[in-house]
Design a protein around this motif. Structure first.
Motif, PDB file in Angstrom:
ATOM      1  N   PHE B 102       7.666  14.559  -6.735  1.00 59.62           N
ATOM      2  CA  PHE B 102       7.505  13.246  -5.990  1.00 59.62           C
ATOM      3  C   PHE B 102       6.784  13.609  -4.491  1.00 59.62           C
ATOM      4  O   PHE B 102       7.004  14.623  -4.151  1.00 59.62           O
ATOM      5  CB  PHE B 102       8.754  12.516  -5.797  1.00 59.62           C
ATOM      6  CG  PHE B 102       9.495  11.985  -6.879  1.00 59.62           C
ATOM      7  CD1 PHE B 102      10.205  12.339  -7.880  1.00 59.62           C
ATOM      8  CD2 PHE B 102       9.410  10.576  -6.990  1.00 59.62           C
ATOM      9  CE1 PHE B 102      10.520  11.720  -8.940  1.00 59.62           C
ATOM     10  CE2 PHE B 102       9.705   9.707  -7.860  1.00 59.62           C
ATOM     11  CZ  PHE B 102      10.329  10.444  -9.145  1.00 59.62           C
ATOM     12  N   GLY B 103       6.149  12.783  -3.873  1.00 61.69           N
ATOM     13  CA  GLY B 103       5.766  12.602  -2.597  1.00 61.69           C
ATOM     14  C   GLY B 103       7.027  12.289  -1.804  1.00 61.69           C
ATOM     15  O   GLY B 103       8.113  11.933  -2.487  1.00 61.69           O
ATOM     16  N   GLN B 104       6.815  12.110  -0.532  1.00 60.79           N
ATOM     17  CA  GLN B 104       8.098  12.331   0.412  1.00 60.79           C
ATOM     18  C   GLN B 104       8.449  10.770   0.679  1.00 60.79           C
ATOM     19  O   GLN B 104       9.414  10.382   1.373  1.00 60.79           O
ATOM     20  CB  GLN B 104       7.766  12.949   1.892  1.00 60.79           C
ATOM     21  CG  GLN B 104       7.915  14.494   1.578  1.00 60.79           C
ATOM     22  CD  GLN B 104       9.187  15.035   1.286  1.00 60.79           C
ATOM     23  OE1 GLN B 104       9.735  15.339   0.091  1.00 60.79           O
ATOM     24  NE2 GLN B 104      10.178  14.810   2.277  1.00 60.79           N
ATOM     25  N   GLY B 105       7.644   9.854   0.147  1.00 56.46           N
ATOM     26  CA  GLY B 105       7.955   8.506   0.457  1.00 56.46           C
ATOM     27  C   GLY B 105       7.274   7.784   1.486  1.00 56.46           C
ATOM     28  O   GLY B 105       7.195   8.576   2.596  1.00 56.46           O
ATOM     29  N   THR B 106       7.058   6.285   1.332  1.00 54.26           N
ATOM     30  CA  THR B 106       6.473   5.729   2.524  1.00 54.26           C
ATOM     31  C   THR B 106       7.381   4.366   2.587  1.00 54.26           C
ATOM     32  O   THR B 106       7.563   3.738   1.793  1.00 54.26           O
ATOM     33  CB  THR B 106       5.085   5.166   2.133  1.00 54.26           C
ATOM     34  OG1 THR B 106       4.120   6.202   2.186  1.00 54.26           O
ATOM     35  CG2 THR B 106       4.518   4.328   3.186  1.00 54.26           C
ATOM     36  N   ARG B 107       8.007   4.296   3.920  1.00 61.59           N
ATOM     37  CA  ARG B 107       8.873   2.929   4.007  1.00 61.59           C
ATOM     38  C   ARG B 107       7.805   2.105   4.550  1.00 61.59           C
ATOM     39  O   ARG B 107       7.045   1.882   5.682  1.00 61.59           O
ATOM     40  CB  ARG B 107       9.635   3.448   5.350  1.00 61.59           C
ATOM     41  CG  ARG B 107      10.587   2.047   5.420  1.00 61.59           C
ATOM     42  CD  ARG B 107      11.630   2.582   6.285  1.00 61.59           C
ATOM     43  NE  ARG B 107      12.737   3.427   5.645  1.00 61.59           N
ATOM     44  CZ  ARG B 107      13.734   3.790   6.157  1.00 61.59           C
ATOM     45  NH1 ARG B 107      14.102   3.431   7.407  1.00 61.59           N
ATOM     46  NH2 ARG B 107      14.890   4.421   5.497  1.00 61.59           N
ATOM     47  N   LEU B 108       7.769   1.058   3.806  1.00 62.46           N
ATOM     48  CA  LEU B 108       6.819  -0.116   4.065  1.00 62.46           C
ATOM     49  C   LEU B 108       7.601  -1.404   4.383  1.00 62.46           C
ATOM     50  O   LEU B 108       8.517  -1.698   3.774  1.00 62.46           O
ATOM     51  CB  LEU B 108       6.019  -0.336   2.732  1.00 62.46           C
ATOM     52  CG  LEU B 108       5.134  -1.804   2.675  1.00 62.46           C
ATOM     53  CD1 LEU B 108       4.068  -1.531   3.789  1.00 62.46           C
ATOM     54  CD2 LEU B 108       4.573  -2.131   1.175  1.00 62.46           C
ATOM     55  N   THR B 109       6.814  -1.652   5.710  1.00 62.81           N
ATOM     56  CA  THR B 109       7.739  -3.179   6.066  1.00 62.81           C
ATOM     57  C   THR B 109       6.543  -4.053   6.125  1.00 62.81           C
ATOM     58  O   THR B 109       5.377  -3.937   6.859  1.00 62.81           O
ATOM     59  CB  THR B 109       8.142  -2.820   7.570  1.00 62.81           C
ATOM     60  OG1 THR B 109       9.310  -1.910   7.502  1.00 62.81           O
ATOM     61  CG2 THR B 109       8.694  -4.091   8.044  1.00 62.81           C
ATOM     62  N   ILE B 110       6.977  -5.218   5.738  1.00 60.06           N
ATOM     63  CA  ILE B 110       6.000  -6.390   5.767  1.00 60.06           C
ATOM     64  C   ILE B 110       6.394  -7.426   6.633  1.00 60.06           C
ATOM     65  O   ILE B 110       7.624  -7.993   6.454  1.00 60.06           O
ATOM     66  CB  ILE B 110       5.496  -6.953   4.141  1.00 60.06           C
ATOM     67  CG1 ILE B 110       5.209  -6.020   3.380  1.00 60.06           C
ATOM     68  CG2 ILE B 110       4.692  -8.218   4.360  1.00 60.06           C
ATOM     69  CD1 ILE B 110       4.198  -5.249   3.545  1.00 60.06           C
ATOM     70  N   ASN B 111       5.819  -7.744   7.752  1.00 56.90           N
ATOM     71  CA  ASN B 111       6.231  -8.473   8.870  1.00 56.90           C
ATOM     72  C   ASN B 111       5.823 -10.052   8.364  1.00 56.90           C
ATOM     73  O   ASN B 111       4.737 -10.438   8.137  1.00 56.90           O
ATOM     74  CB  ASN B 111       5.630  -8.215  10.289  1.00 56.90           C
ATOM     75  CG  ASN B 111       6.390  -6.996  10.839  1.00 56.90           C
ATOM     76  OD1 ASN B 111       7.510  -7.028  10.485  1.00 56.90           O
ATOM     77  ND2 ASN B 111       5.793  -6.405  11.770  1.00 56.90           N
ATOM     78  N   PRO B 112       6.777 -11.132   8.575  1.00 54.32           N
ATOM     79  CA  PRO B 112       6.435 -12.366   7.910  1.00 54.32           C
ATOM     80  C   PRO B 112       5.703 -12.895   8.995  1.00 54.32           C
ATOM     81  O   PRO B 112       5.298 -12.635  10.021  1.00 54.32           O
ATOM     82  CB  PRO B 112       7.840 -13.094   8.187  1.00 54.32           C
ATOM     83  CG  PRO B 112       8.841 -12.411   8.835  1.00 54.32           C
ATOM     84  CD  PRO B 112       8.172 -10.625   8.837  1.00 54.32           C
TER      85      PRO B 112
END
Lengths: 114, 112
Positions: B102-112
């Motif tokens: 696995f890669g280390q991960g990406t925390r994605l935030t979608i702003n409304p």
């Protein structure tokens, strides 16, 4: 179709104890893999079982072991627990062994070591 | 050689925008590249996967682009929605082993 079921969801243990985690794969799936997830190391492969045989093992000490039963259910055991073993332990199942098989994860067992 | 490097670590995108997450690998024996989405308190859920014989795969709003010569692959999320806010992991494995790297991960935030 029920997904991968892991029990228990949460466990608290103390240093030196041992623990057994359980995984029931998706019905019909015969391969089970285990992963450890921590904030520092991310997701790391522990081992893979197919037809009650361990096919692959990750880079973890011998304190980590597992087994698979004839109904494909799997257990993993950690002996002489250390603080660093605190993690989310994830089980994944797939239809067959070998690479390129989609793996479906359970929601994990959160193990905390005091 | 077993590493998969993922970037960025975190990403903020406006609703309706395109989210792009990149991964690079070294092991040329890798031949299966899945992407997983993980919500807090849940296990990773398989989103989409690609094999190196194709350069692109699309499923709904999710597209994987694959560049074999550069040993890179990326996830594009079109028309990103607040419900897409989660941690995304790329991974790789090779024939004969169910071991996912696995890669280390990406925390994605979608702003409304």
């Amino acid at each position: 179709k029920a997904g991968v079921t892991q029990t228990p969801r949460y466990l608290i243990k103390t240093r030196g104890q041992q623990v057994t985690l359980s995984c029931s794969p998706i019905s019909g799936h015969r391969s089970v893999s285990w992963y450890q997830q921590t904030p520092g190391q991310g997701l790391q492969f522990l081992f893979e079982y197919f037809s009650e045989t361990q096919r692959n093992k990750g880079n973890f000490p011998g304190r980590f072991s597992g087994r698979q039963f004839s109904n494909s259910r799997s257990e993993m055991n950690v002996s002489t627990l250390e603080l660093g073993d605190s993690a989310l332990y994830l089980c994944a199942s797939s239809l067959f062994a070998g690479g390129n098989q989609p793996q479906h994860f359970g929601d994990g067992t959160r193990l905390s070591i005091l | 050689q077993q590493q998969v490097k993922q970037s960025p670590q975190s990403l903020i995108v406006q609703k309706g925008g395109i989210s792009i997450i990149n991964c690079a690998y070294e092991n040329t024996a890798f031949d299966y590249f899945p992407w997983y989405q993980q919500f807090p308190g849940k296990g990773p859920a398989l989103l989409i996967a690609i094999r190196p014989d194709v350069s692109e795969k699309k499923e709904g709003r999710f597209t994987i682009s694959f560049n074999k010569s550069a040993k890179q692959f990326s996830l594009h999320i079109m028309d990103s929605q607040p419900g897409d806010s989660a941690t995304y992991f790329c991974a790789a494995s090779h024939q004969g082993a169910q071991k996912l790297v696995f890669g280390q991960g990406t925390r994605l935030t979608i702003n409304p």
